[in-house]
Scaffold this active site. Sequence first.
Site, PDB file in Angstrom:
ATOM      1  N   CYS A   1      14.530  11.618   5.708  1.00 39.60           N
ATOM      2  CA  CYS A   1      14.605  10.983   6.996  1.00 39.60           C
ATOM      3  C   CYS A   1      16.026  11.756   7.541  1.00 39.60           C
ATOM      4  O   CYS A   1      16.573  11.853   8.645  1.00 39.60           O
ATOM      5  CB  CYS A   1      14.375   9.652   7.249  1.00 39.60           C
ATOM      6  SG  CYS A   1      15.257   8.949   6.097  1.00 39.60           S
TER       7      CYS A   1
ATOM      8  N   GLU B   1      10.909  16.576  14.457  1.00 43.80           N
ATOM      9  CA  GLU B   1      11.605  16.586  12.926  1.00 43.80           C
ATOM     10  C   GLU B   1      10.280  17.382  12.206  1.00 43.80           C
ATOM     11  O   GLU B   1       9.007  17.224  12.535  1.00 43.80           O
ATOM     12  CB  GLU B   1      10.876  15.015  12.493  1.00 43.80           C
ATOM     13  CG  GLU B   1      11.430  14.859  11.235  1.00 43.80           C
ATOM     14  CD  GLU B   1      11.180  13.234  10.545  1.00 43.80           C
ATOM     15  OE1 GLU B   1      10.234  12.711  10.893  1.00 43.80           O
ATOM     16  OE2 GLU B   1      12.039  12.783   9.935  1.00 43.80           O
TER      17      GLU B   1
ATOM     18  N   LYS C   1       0.835  -1.192  -0.032  1.00 37.62           N
ATOM     19  CA  LYS C   1      -0.030   0.002   0.066  1.00 37.62           C
ATOM     20  C   LYS C   1       0.783   1.263   0.138  1.00 37.62           C
ATOM     21  O   LYS C   1       1.588   1.658   0.987  1.00 37.62           O
ATOM     22  CB  LYS C   1      -0.803   0.197   1.333  1.00 37.62           C
ATOM     23  CG  LYS C   1      -1.878   1.261   1.163  1.00 37.62           C
ATOM     24  CD  LYS C   1      -2.389   1.769   2.569  1.00 37.62           C
ATOM     25  CE  LYS C   1      -1.138   2.471   3.228  1.00 37.62           C
ATOM     26  NZ  LYS C   1      -0.652   3.834   2.627  1.00 37.62           N
TER      27      LYS C   1
ATOM     28  N   GLU D   1      11.262   1.721   9.761  1.00 36.62           N
ATOM     29  CA  GLU D   1      12.146   2.759   9.419  1.00 36.62           C
ATOM     30  C   GLU D   1      11.280   4.124   9.688  1.00 36.62           C
ATOM     31  O   GLU D   1      10.654   4.404   9.040  1.00 36.62           O
ATOM     32  CB  GLU D   1      12.793   2.800   8.285  1.00 36.62           C
ATOM     33  CG  GLU D   1      13.428   1.301   7.789  1.00 36.62           C
ATOM     34  CD  GLU D   1      14.848   1.563   8.631  1.00 36.62           C
ATOM     35  OE1 GLU D   1      15.456   2.269   8.920  1.00 36.62           O
ATOM     36  OE2 GLU D   1      14.892   0.416   9.375  1.00 36.62           O
TER      37      GLU D   1
HETATM   38  P1  NAD Z   1       3.559   8.784   7.637  1.00 44.16           P
HETATM   39  O1  NAD Z   1       3.959   7.984   8.913  1.00 44.16           O
HETATM   40  O2  NAD Z   1       2.546   9.591   7.832  1.00 44.16           O
HETATM   41  O3  NAD Z   1       2.894   7.532   6.589  1.00 44.16           O
HETATM   42  C1  NAD Z   1       3.903   6.650   6.187  1.00 44.16           C
HETATM   43  C2  NAD Z   1       2.992   5.268   5.625  1.00 44.16           C
HETATM   44  O4  NAD Z   1       2.060   4.887   6.826  1.00 44.16           O
HETATM   45  C3  NAD Z   1       1.955   5.749   4.552  1.00 44.16           C
HETATM   46  O5  NAD Z   1       2.160   4.737   3.728  1.00 44.16           O
HETATM   47  C4  NAD Z   1       0.750   5.801   5.280  1.00 44.16           C
HETATM   48  O6  NAD Z   1      -0.476   5.864   4.639  1.00 44.16           O
HETATM   49  C5  NAD Z   1       1.018   4.703   6.430  1.00 44.16           C
HETATM   50  N1  NAD Z   1      -0.178   4.759   7.419  1.00 44.16           N
HETATM   51  C6  NAD Z   1      -0.468   5.906   8.140  1.00 44.16           C
HETATM   52  N2  NAD Z   1      -1.302   5.441   9.093  1.00 44.16           N
HETATM   53  C7  NAD Z   1      -1.138   4.310   9.313  1.00 44.16           C
HETATM   54  C8  NAD Z   1      -1.599   3.357  10.017  1.00 44.16           C
HETATM   55  N3  NAD Z   1      -2.349   3.684  11.321  1.00 44.16           N
HETATM   56  N4  NAD Z   1      -1.472   1.947   9.977  1.00 44.16           N
HETATM   57  C9  NAD Z   1      -0.654   1.743   9.005  1.00 44.16           C
HETATM   58  N5  NAD Z   1      -0.113   2.517   7.850  1.00 44.16           N
HETATM   59  C10 NAD Z   1      -0.381   4.006   8.110  1.00 44.16           C
HETATM   60  O7  NAD Z   1       5.011   9.175   6.970  1.00 44.16           O
HETATM   61  P2  NAD Z   1       5.090  10.225   5.744  1.00 44.16           P
HETATM   62  O8  NAD Z   1       4.818  11.238   5.675  1.00 44.16           O
HETATM   63  O9  NAD Z   1       4.667   9.175   4.338  1.00 44.16           O
HETATM   64  O10 NAD Z   1       6.539   9.942   5.584  1.00 44.16           O
HETATM   65  C11 NAD Z   1       7.633  10.872   6.119  1.00 44.16           C
HETATM   66  C12 NAD Z   1       8.207  10.118   7.253  1.00 44.16           C
HETATM   67  O11 NAD Z   1       8.934   8.981   6.949  1.00 44.16           O
HETATM   68  C13 NAD Z   1       9.440  11.160   8.058  1.00 44.16           C
HETATM   69  O12 NAD Z   1       9.296  10.987   9.321  1.00 44.16           O
HETATM   70  C14 NAD Z   1      10.652  10.484   7.665  1.00 44.16           C
HETATM   71  O13 NAD Z   1      11.926  10.691   8.567  1.00 44.16           O
HETATM   72  C15 NAD Z   1      10.085   8.935   7.655  1.00 44.16           C
HETATM   73  N6  NAD Z   1      11.126   8.242   6.707  1.00 44.16           N
HETATM   74  C16 NAD Z   1      12.254   7.456   7.142  1.00 44.16           C
HETATM   75  C17 NAD Z   1      13.166   6.674   6.605  1.00 44.16           C
HETATM   76  C18 NAD Z   1      14.032   5.999   7.067  1.00 44.16           C
HETATM   77  O14 NAD Z   1      14.778   4.949   6.432  1.00 44.16           O
HETATM   78  N7  NAD Z   1      14.249   5.662   8.281  1.00 44.16           N
HETATM   79  C19 NAD Z   1      13.248   6.999   5.147  1.00 44.16           C
HETATM   80  C20 NAD Z   1      12.305   7.698   4.384  1.00 44.16           C
HETATM   81  C21 NAD Z   1      11.279   8.543   5.318  1.00 44.16           C
END
Ligand code: NAD
Length: 519
Positions: A321, A420, A206, A287
Amino acid sequence: MLRPYSPEAPTDFSRLENQSAFSAALDRAKAEIGRTYPMIIGGRAVSTGETMLTINPSRPAEVLGQFAIGGADTADQAIKAASAAFAVWQHVPVEERARYLLRAAAEMRRRRHEFSAIMVLEVGKSWVEADADTAEAIDFMEYYARQALRITDSSHLLAVNPPEQGGLYYIPLGVGAIIPSWNFPCAIPTGMIAAALVTGNTLVFKPAEQSPWTAWKVCELFWNQGLPDGVLNFVFGRGEIIGARMVAHPETRFISFTGSKAVGIQIYEQAAKVQPGQRWLKRAILEMGGKDAVVVDETADLEAAAQGIVASAFGFQGQKCSAGSRAIIVDQVYDQVTRRVIDLARALTVGAPDAGLHIDLGPVVDSEAVSRIMSYIELGTQEGTLLLGGEPIATPEGGYFIPPTIFGDVAPEARIAQEEIFGPVLAVMRARDFDHALDVANGTEYGLTGALYSQNRARLERARRAFHVGNLYFNRKCTGALVGVHPFGGFNMSGTDSKAGGPDYLLLFTQAKTVAEKL
Ligand code: NAD
């Protein structure tokens, strides 16, 4: 016989033919704007009547595509399809599974600019950032194909115990929920999917709400290689609905997630809860976010440090990130480095990245991101001194543009130094000396990346031990990890330190089976 792995070179945009090829790819991507896409479950197109739009953040009225969305029942259907496919896929020899990745990598290499162009439109990447994202996706497939061949039968690592003959096999887990973030919309999903597939698992994928078009292209690439139906299922919808069900479903065996700390924690808790009928403990590969720091001491090459700070803080609008959202500079060189950072950041060009190679910073991803980032900027005016930026850039088309924004003399405990922001906002902090700088660098709940600019050997060695991050860089920026070169993942609230693109990553998608036969 495979050639040894090495990362893809970046496209050389100083060559005019590469610039023309990229422009042509953008034109082709634009010709695809406005299509409708179904979900794909068990090889069949599924639509529910409900859809979600993906838009161009440079021109939010431009609808790039319309995607069918589903709810909990759609997740259930997809997990059922993946479970059925697992019965067969788990026994496909690893050599054959690796070949799917290698063929997909070859196809992505041929169509490289097409993938990049879609990211320019869908998430506002500059040409260079989009190109790096596609290159990383190719790297993941090439690298994991080789790693799977290396680890699957690890019997040769066992000590001999005659007359027994020992076996050590890394076998798949089962059905995985693949839930990525949007910010590396090609590389991250490709890496997560490739790792899980090549180790013999089947998937329900997804994508994030902001980047389904790029995600669709990634899936199409895998399906083009003739992947059996049900091995890679594509569903879409709101994370908190369909994603949450994918996590909670009793037949889900593991969750591979990239995203925010808040959602990562929820998934961790939910995955730990054993559901009625569940026959295993789920594995959660998480992650999460970062609040990464670039530290500069008085012995450093100050020009290199200033350039590294700017690249780390503002690359892809700070939406990485690994973004260096904190610069921690020792007092002796604070003013000099900060002045140079401001000058370099002021020279960056902000605009719609499809306008050309000259655009350094595109828009932030959506209106929610604008609200979040602007509220932190507002807070920053109380917590520090605004040195650059601070106001959104208005455009006739209402793009989500926020310029590089820098706050000086920020206290280590300030919220803009702890939380962040995920946007083009840099907190600059003054440290008394190197020891103080290191303490400040370690003073958040995160631990993803960090950089130190110093020429002092003793300090570099100290940082090697004491700078508590998963990815530490000396005398270079803290972004831009390469697959197979810089295995990537963070400590503490940055996640489970899975080290994507490293030699141990695939083990997370497997369980080891030991067999001893008495001969
Ligand atoms: P997000 O947490 O809002 O969403 C991430 C994913 O989770 C999306 O696909 C979203 O639809 C899904 N999601 C949301 N609520 C959910 C739930 N209750 N249950 C299951 N899935 C759910 O994050 P984002 O805005 O897409 O991404 C940005 C974040 O990602 C930043 O915090 C960034 O630091 C982090 N990030 C980390 C890495 C790493 O390797 N550590 C890499 C890239 C991004």
